[in-house]
Structure formats: C-alpha cells, structure tokens
Design a protein around this motif. Structure first.
Motif, PDB file in Angstrom:
ATOM      1  N   THR A   1       2.097  11.053 -17.925  1.00 22.05           N
ATOM      2  CA  THR A   1       1.464  11.790 -19.259  1.00 22.05           C
ATOM      3  C   THR A   1       0.118  12.048 -18.677  1.00 22.05           C
ATOM      4  OG1 THR A   1       1.103   9.852 -20.367  1.00 22.05           O
ATOM      5  CG2 THR A   1       3.044  11.304 -21.049  1.00 22.05           C
TER       6      THR A   1
ATOM      7  N   ASN B   1      10.889   6.778 -34.860  1.00 23.80           N
ATOM      8  CA  ASN B   1       9.697   7.296 -34.438  1.00 23.80           C
ATOM      9  C   ASN B   1       8.713   6.447 -34.776  1.00 23.80           C
ATOM     10  OD1 ASN B   1      11.194   9.375 -33.042  1.00 23.80           O
ATOM     11  ND2 ASN B   1      10.341  10.818 -34.346  1.00 23.80           N
TER      12      ASN B   1
ATOM     13  N   ILE C   1       8.223   3.422 -32.424  1.00 22.56           N
ATOM     14  CA  ILE C   1       7.689   3.692 -30.869  1.00 22.56           C
ATOM     15  C   ILE C   1       6.428   2.744 -30.433  1.00 22.56           C
ATOM     16  CG2 ILE C   1       6.791   5.238 -29.080  1.00 22.56           C
ATOM     17  CD1 ILE C   1       8.407   7.673 -30.746  1.00 22.56           C
TER      18      ILE C   1
ATOM     19  N   VAL D   1      11.312   6.317 -19.184  1.00 19.08           N
ATOM     20  CA  VAL D   1      12.233   6.442 -20.680  1.00 19.08           C
ATOM     21  C   VAL D   1      13.337   7.420 -20.178  1.00 19.08           C
ATOM     22  CG1 VAL D   1      11.027   8.565 -21.361  1.00 19.08           C
ATOM     23  CG2 VAL D   1      12.487   7.174 -22.900  1.00 19.08           C
TER      24      VAL D   1
ATOM     25  N   VAL E   1       1.247   7.195 -27.483  1.00 20.27           N
ATOM     26  CA  VAL E   1       1.404   7.685 -29.009  1.00 20.27           C
ATOM     27  C   VAL E   1       0.740   8.701 -29.525  1.00 20.27           C
ATOM     28  CG1 VAL E   1       1.659   6.734 -31.418  1.00 20.27           C
ATOM     29  CG2 VAL E   1       2.540   5.501 -29.318  1.00 20.27           C
TER      30      VAL E   1
ATOM     31  N   VAL F   1       1.542  12.241 -28.257  1.00 21.06           N
ATOM     32  CA  VAL F   1       3.027  12.518 -28.695  1.00 21.06           C
ATOM     33  C   VAL F   1       2.680  13.131 -30.012  1.00 21.06           C
ATOM     34  CG1 VAL F   1       5.077  11.928 -29.814  1.00 21.06           C
ATOM     35  CG2 VAL F   1       4.386  11.234 -27.398  1.00 21.06           C
TER      36      VAL F   1
ATOM     37  N   THR G   1       4.912  16.648 -30.182  1.00 25.22           N
ATOM     38  CA  THR G   1       6.026  16.678 -29.229  1.00 25.22           C
ATOM     39  C   THR G   1       7.148  15.670 -29.814  1.00 25.22           C
ATOM     40  OG1 THR G   1       4.484  16.414 -27.217  1.00 25.22           O
ATOM     41  CG2 THR G   1       6.879  15.789 -26.741  1.00 25.22           C
TER      42      THR G   1
ATOM     43  N   PRO H   1       9.986  13.184 -29.077  1.00 25.63           N
ATOM     44  CA  PRO H   1      10.309  12.222 -28.279  1.00 25.63           C
ATOM     45  C   PRO H   1      11.699  12.300 -27.590  1.00 25.63           C
ATOM     46  CG  PRO H   1       9.389  11.054 -29.936  1.00 25.63           C
ATOM     47  CD  PRO H   1       9.663  12.577 -30.615  1.00 25.63           C
TER      48      PRO H   1
ATOM     49  N   LYS I   1      13.968  10.684 -27.102  1.00 31.29           N
ATOM     50  CA  LYS I   1      14.858   9.601 -27.747  1.00 31.29           C
ATOM     51  C   LYS I   1      15.740  10.484 -28.932  1.00 31.29           C
ATOM     52  CE  LYS I   1      12.572   7.419 -31.370  1.00 31.29           C
ATOM     53  NZ  LYS I   1      13.363   8.176 -32.272  1.00 31.29           N
ATOM     54  N   ASP I   2      15.068  11.349 -29.387  1.00 36.34           N
ATOM     55  CA  ASP I   2      15.192  12.076 -30.590  1.00 36.34           C
ATOM     56  C   ASP I   2      16.623  12.996 -30.056  1.00 36.34           C
ATOM     57  OD1 ASP I   2      13.687  11.250 -32.139  1.00 36.34           O
ATOM     58  OD2 ASP I   2      12.684  12.841 -32.670  1.00 36.34           O
TER      59      ASP I   2
ATOM     60  N   HIS J   1      17.936   5.421 -26.276  1.00 38.71           N
ATOM     61  CA  HIS J   1      17.554   5.406 -24.818  1.00 38.71           C
ATOM     62  C   HIS J   1      17.268   4.186 -24.151  1.00 38.71           C
ATOM     63  CE1 HIS J   1      14.129   4.401 -27.723  1.00 38.71           C
ATOM     64  NE2 HIS J   1      13.562   4.186 -26.583  1.00 38.71           N
TER      65      HIS J   1
END
Length: 170
Positions: free
Chosen positions: A56, A79, A82, A99, A125, A128, A133, A135, A137-138, A144
């Motif tokens: 990132t 979320n 996280i 991830v 974090v 995001v 954004t 994540p 994992k969504d 994940h």
C-alpha cells in the motif's frame, strides 16, 4: 534509457531503499518514464523471479531472511476487528506479509501487506477508511489468510494461540 538498463536501475533503487517502499510515481520521476512503464517493468522483473512486492506504500524488493520462518493463518473477523487482528500479530513478533482470499470464481486473490509494527497497521487501517475501500476479506464472508513471518516457530505458535484466544483463527 533502454528497457534493460532502466530495469537494472529500478532494481538498484529498490535495493538501496532496503525495507522502505517507494511509490510508482516516485520511480517514474527518478527514471524519467510514465508510471505505466514502471508497472510494465515491475511485471517483467517479476517474470524473471525478482521478488518485488506491491504494498500500500509502494514497491519493495523483498528477501526472506534465512533465519526467519513463516506460517499461513486462516482467520475470520469483522471489519471493526481488522486493526486488533493485525496488531495481535505484530505485537507478538510477527510480520504480516500478505492477505489472501480464495474466491469462488477468481480463485486465489493475494496482495502484499508487509506490516511489522503498529504504525504500519494504523496507516493501513486509516488508508482503507480514507479510500472507502472494501477489504478483500469481504469477498469471502470474512474468511481470509495471512502469511506471517517471524524469528522462530515458537513466536508463530504464540501468534497462533493469541489469534485462537481472540476467536479469529478458523
């Protein structure tokens, strides 16, 4: 500057930065080409086994140290959890390398994170939230994986125990 020479210079810049990522925009300025050319050069270098990570914060040349070990943890959380999940890993001596989600249609989707401190976690974090954004994992109802690097198997065992205790481990 020819492509081969430019890519050699790009590798040299990444080596000199050590563990500090550099953005594609900064690389394009230093090498006098567009950001798209940098993206293409990175892809070509990866194709010849150069371990360039896209984080990132920018690009990073990554070498796993010989005395390090790693383990992949499958986790699930909300979320809102996280930050706590990632801090639980870095606070116990782990470096979160990536991830990974296993998508029903697209298969494995992986992105590099390279987080080794609370500051790295907080910056991630914050980014995001600022970029609104979703994540990764969504895409998989929260499930994940993270590849975590540490100094020893004992450290990875400790991280595993903390993730299990907090209910994050699947």
């Amino acid at each position: 500057m020819e492509g081969v020479e430019r890519r050699e210079k790009l590798i040299s810049i990444l080596k000199n930065r050590k563990d500090e990522p550099i953005s594609g925009s900064e690389l394009s300025k230093q090498l006098g080409v567009s950001r798209q050319v940098i993206v293409q050069d990175i892809a070509l270098l990866r194709a010849v086994n150069k371990n360039i990570l896209s984080t990132t914060k920018g690009y990073l040349l990554y070498y796993q140290e010989e005395n390090k070990v790693n383990r992949c943890f499958m986790v699930k959380h909300t979320n809102d959890q996280i930050q706590d999940e990632l801090c639980s890993i870095v606070d116990h001596g782990g470096k979160v390398l990536d991830v990974i989600v296993m998508h029903d249609i697209y298969g494995e989707i992986r992105t590099d994170l390279i987080m080794s401190s609370r500051k790295d976690v907080y910056d991630f974090v914050k980014k995001v939230k600022e970029k609104q954004t979703v994540p990764l994992k969504d895409l998989t109802d929260g499930t994940h994986l993270h590849t975590v690097e540490a100094d020893s198997e004992a450290t990875l065992d400790e991280i595993e125990a903390v993730l299990r205790e907090k209910g994050y481990l699947v």
